[in-house]
Design a protein around this motif. Sequence first.
Motif, short mmCIF file in Angstrom:
data_model
loop_
_atom_site.label_atom_id
_atom_site.label_comp_id
_atom_site.label_asym_id
_atom_site.label_seq_id
_atom_site.Cartn_x
_atom_site.Cartn_y
_atom_site.Cartn_z
N ARG A 215 20.42 -5.32 -9.10
CA ARG A 215 19.27 -5.82 -9.87
C ARG A 215 19.24 -7.34 -9.84
N ARG A 216 20.39 -7.98 -10.11
CA ARG A 216 20.42 -9.46 -10.12
C ARG A 216 20.15 -10.01 -8.72
N PHE A 217 20.73 -9.37 -7.71
CA PHE A 217 20.53 -9.84 -6.34
C PHE A 217 19.07 -9.74 -5.94
N MET A 218 18.44 -8.61 -6.19
CA MET A 218 17.05 -8.43 -5.81
C MET A 218 16.14 -9.38 -6.58
N SER A 219 16.44 -9.58 -7.83
CA SER A 219 15.65 -10.49 -8.65
C SER A 219 15.69 -11.90 -8.08
N PRO A 229 11.27 -19.65 2.72
CA PRO A 229 11.82 -18.63 3.62
C PRO A 229 13.32 -18.41 3.40
N VAL A 230 13.73 -17.15 3.40
CA VAL A 230 15.14 -16.78 3.29
C VAL A 230 15.49 -15.90 4.48
N VAL A 231 16.54 -16.28 5.21
CA VAL A 231 16.99 -15.53 6.38
C VAL A 231 18.41 -15.05 6.10
N VAL A 232 18.65 -13.76 6.34
CA VAL A 232 19.93 -13.15 5.97
C VAL A 232 20.61 -12.56 7.20
N VAL A 258 19.43 1.11 3.89
CA VAL A 258 18.90 0.77 2.57
C VAL A 258 18.85 -0.74 2.39
N PHE A 259 19.87 -1.43 2.90
CA PHE A 259 19.88 -2.89 2.82
C PHE A 259 18.68 -3.46 3.56
N ASP A 260 18.36 -2.90 4.73
CA ASP A 260 17.15 -3.32 5.46
C ASP A 260 15.91 -3.17 4.59
N ALA A 261 15.80 -2.00 3.94
CA ALA A 261 14.63 -1.74 3.09
C ALA A 261 14.57 -2.73 1.93
N ALA A 262 15.74 -3.05 1.36
CA ALA A 262 15.79 -3.99 0.24
C ALA A 262 15.34 -5.38 0.67
N LEU A 263 15.80 -5.83 1.84
CA LEU A 263 15.41 -7.16 2.33
C LEU A 263 13.91 -7.23 2.60
N ARG A 264 13.38 -6.16 3.20
CA ARG A 264 11.92 -6.13 3.45
C ARG A 264 11.16 -6.29 2.15
N ARG A 265 11.57 -5.51 1.14
CA ARG A 265 10.85 -5.52 -0.14
C ARG A 265 11.01 -6.86 -0.85
N ALA A 266 12.10 -7.57 -0.55
CA ALA A 266 12.32 -8.87 -1.18
C ALA A 266 11.60 -9.99 -0.46
N GLY A 267 10.96 -9.70 0.68
CA GLY A 267 10.22 -10.74 1.39
C GLY A 267 11.09 -11.61 2.27
N ALA A 268 12.35 -11.22 2.49
CA ALA A 268 13.27 -11.99 3.34
C ALA A 268 13.26 -11.44 4.75
N VAL A 269 13.93 -12.14 5.65
CA VAL A 269 14.03 -11.72 7.05
C VAL A 269 15.50 -11.51 7.38
N ARG A 270 15.79 -10.39 8.03
CA ARG A 270 17.16 -10.12 8.45
C ARG A 270 17.31 -10.40 9.94
N GLN A 447 4.06 -9.54 2.23
CA GLN A 447 3.06 -8.64 1.65
C GLN A 447 3.73 -7.59 0.77
N LEU A 448 4.89 -7.10 1.20
CA LEU A 448 5.63 -6.14 0.38
C LEU A 448 6.12 -6.80 -0.90
N LEU A 449 6.57 -8.05 -0.78
CA LEU A 449 7.08 -8.78 -1.93
C LEU A 449 6.03 -8.94 -3.03
N GLN A 450 4.77 -9.11 -2.63
CA GLN A 450 3.71 -9.35 -3.61
C GLN A 450 3.34 -8.11 -4.42
N GLN A 451 3.86 -6.95 -4.03
CA GLN A 451 3.51 -5.71 -4.73
C GLN A 451 4.35 -5.57 -6.01
N THR A 452 3.69 -5.30 -7.12
CA THR A 452 4.39 -5.10 -8.40
C THR A 452 3.88 -3.82 -9.05
N PRO A 453 4.29 -2.66 -8.53
CA PRO A 453 3.75 -1.40 -9.06
C PRO A 453 4.28 -1.08 -10.45
#
Length: 902
Positions: A215-219, A229-232, A258-270, A447-453
């Motif tokens: 939670r803290r990491f994603m936040s 820009p954040v590159v991981v 799952v880590f890939d999915a998390a980075l995508r949703r956070a708006g970062a690039v792996r 675009q994924l990052l901007q979503q707040t469902p």
Amino acid sequence: MIEKHYLTPLFAPTSIAVLAGRADAPDTLTPCGRAVHQALRAQRFAGTLQFLDIHTSGTLADLAQTRADLAVIALPPADAAAALEVAGRIGCRAALVLSSGLDADQAARMKQIARREGMHLLGPNSLGLQRPHLQLNASAAGPLAREGSLALVCQSGSLTASILDWACKNGVGFSTVVSLGPNTDVDIAQVLDFLANDARTQSIVVYMEGISSARRFMSALRSAANAKPVVVLKAGRKPAGNEAAQTHSGTIVGSDDVFDAALRRAGAVRVRSFVELFSAAKCLASRYRPVGKRLAIITNGGGPGVLAADWVNEIHLDLARLAPETVAALSPQLPGLASLTDLIDLSEEAGPSHYRAALEAATRDRQVDGVLAIFSPKVGADAAAVAAVLAEAKPRIGKPLLACWMGDESVVPAREVLREAEIPNFRTPEAAVGAFGNIASFYQNQQLLQQTPPPLTALAKPDIEGARLVIESVLAERRNVLTEMESKTLLAAFHIPVTKTILARSSHEAMMIATQLGFPVALKIDSPDVTHKSDVGGVALNIHSGTAARDAYADMVQRVARLQPGARINGVTVQNMARARRGREICIGVVTDEPFGPVITFGAGGTMVELIDDRAMELPPLNQFLARRLIDRSRVAETLGEWRGASAVHREALEQVLLRVSEMVCALPQLREMDINPLIADEEGAVAVDARIVLATAAQSASARADSGGSSSYHHLAILPYPARYEQIWPMRGGGEFLVRPIRPDDAQMLQKLVREMSPESRYFRFISQLAELPASMLARFTLIDYDREMALVAVVRERSVNAAGDVTETERVVGVSRYVTNPDQSSCEFALVVADDFNGRGLGSRLMLSIMDVARDRGLAEINGLVLANNPSMLKLMRRLGFEVKAFEEDRDFKLVVHQL
């Protein structure tokens, strides 16, 4: 309000106390101590440095004269804790411990000391930090790095040193370098949070091996990636690497997918390699406007162009093709042998003017999202002159421009021209295309990052209480695997279509039920101990008569009992066969990852699901945009359109099932695993034919509820849903009404308009600055927030306007904002308030403050406070009216401290 980050004493100290042994007594120095002495003395730190020896300077009398923001400790493990105690006595607000060899118990003791003394602790077992613009090298990682705008956060000490050495040779500069060791108190999330707010940092590169809190990491990552820009680069992509990373870093690694999915949703690039880490950061720091995936390739050689085109296909980009009108206009300006079919192949005769014409045409073409210019050395060709064409054109181009100057010695001057023009340049076509892929990924992920469902969709309300009763009854029986009947009941509670299913407990019942349902029917074994029914002959399809149903029942029960002797058999379920002849078999599921929690999966279904291994992933909660993107990422998506004579699948029905699964995940924290397989989808809709659900055990469920403080807090999710429950409509003094709701990322332009239209005095009272508008990074920081640790409420009114033709339009306008940010003590928060000048005196300020205080109280905070300029009488009057205590602020007499107990 003064907005100073709580980690400022660590990263921007004005004074430092060094406890690392005596430089004149080498025997007292550890290797880290010797390194940090040399590092700190090698350049002139902008603040004050004091070197202390705890063995001779530890008396209270000596310490009374010493004060410092930051303590740098590099002592043997036996002395490190005592040195931290000394740091607390001299009032340090942050401590950096470079001592190595401390185990988890010793590190835990140091954390206790630091928290007791109110210090932020980086380390132990860290190589330290560097801040080149402050001439601060509090590290054992080598010489001070060159100054730049790139921040490096690294969870490996040896890799930190290697990266700095590489960067020195390649002219890469840094705003900040942070080495994070295992068991550190200040973790990667807190460092990212600081860098997101650091004006000197334009982009961030991260090497990581694991995280301590999803939670803290994603936040923090979402907040940082929204601002810059954040590159991981993450270690442990394969199972063996995962295990090694977990052992090395002492953190939780989890599934790489799952880590890939998390980075995508956070708006970062792996990225996947060390070199790609910096090339990606270099490209993304240019901050091109949002782009698509269509890359135009301009080349003077067919071979390099084809290599680039192959790599475009390999990494799922699109090769841009010029529009017919562009081709018609460009062709006369090029050599006769030039080709514009796919590549923009200028031929070996190409010179600077041809590159200029092709570049101008490609950047104007609406079918092109980015341009790669490739140059191969030719006899008589001037590499530097062609590079100068790109350098001259770059300021006028709003699209990504990349270069690949192949060869070596003959193109060195040209590469220097490109470097000075800040055009990303690569030695191979594949590397250049990969860099454009990172740019495209970045903006897709944004675009994924901007979503707040929200946790619940706008669809029909599910029967959440009914679903919880099913779960509680299963857990009460000390079971955690639901039967097919129970699983389908849970799905039906969330309005997911299921096949009508009835449990038969004898062969005679099976015959009667099948006859009543109508043929054909399917029979399936009902057992909590059988995971894959087909593997033990527990499925019989296309039964066309009552006799066949009776016989199939008897055969199935005997077969399962023989193949899995210990299985408990409740009976056999009877259900209608799904009637879709050309329906696609889909699998929608939920897995629980450590540490990211529940993850929703989508892919091809059926009996070969494991073999096909088609599983796209997304973190909940979902909205329609996220559901659509999740479907598009799966391989089975290619078969959902018209396919081999079958009609296209009803995509919206699939999206709705995903939204319903998202609701289940949000509302039911006990849900650990789920497979809806197969879900039959056709042109008319989708229906769940079979389902398997696994719950947390009773003990785990109780623990999860205790940790989350109840289901409404959604602490089992890595991303907190949009808190729609705080939306309220209030009447406005003088008539009309306004909506108070949590802020969303798409409020950015309305917030900017609010700031622009405020008077200079109002802006100064709010921001203690003469700014005319919010910088992009601040605007991003204010609108995409972590609702768990902060809250911003906006007051929105609807305004009507009439144009010259008499047409009436309604627009939304943000006329006020209140916000709080939780302080590091986790019990208090700091607020801010702003109201549009033309809405002062209409009750908005009071309502926004009362609402934000209600949210803070609901989140368990005990105190809300803020700083108000002493010459802002209207704000001070409002604070007193709301019951705030107004105090003098000792650190700055221009401000008053206002405090309210919640």
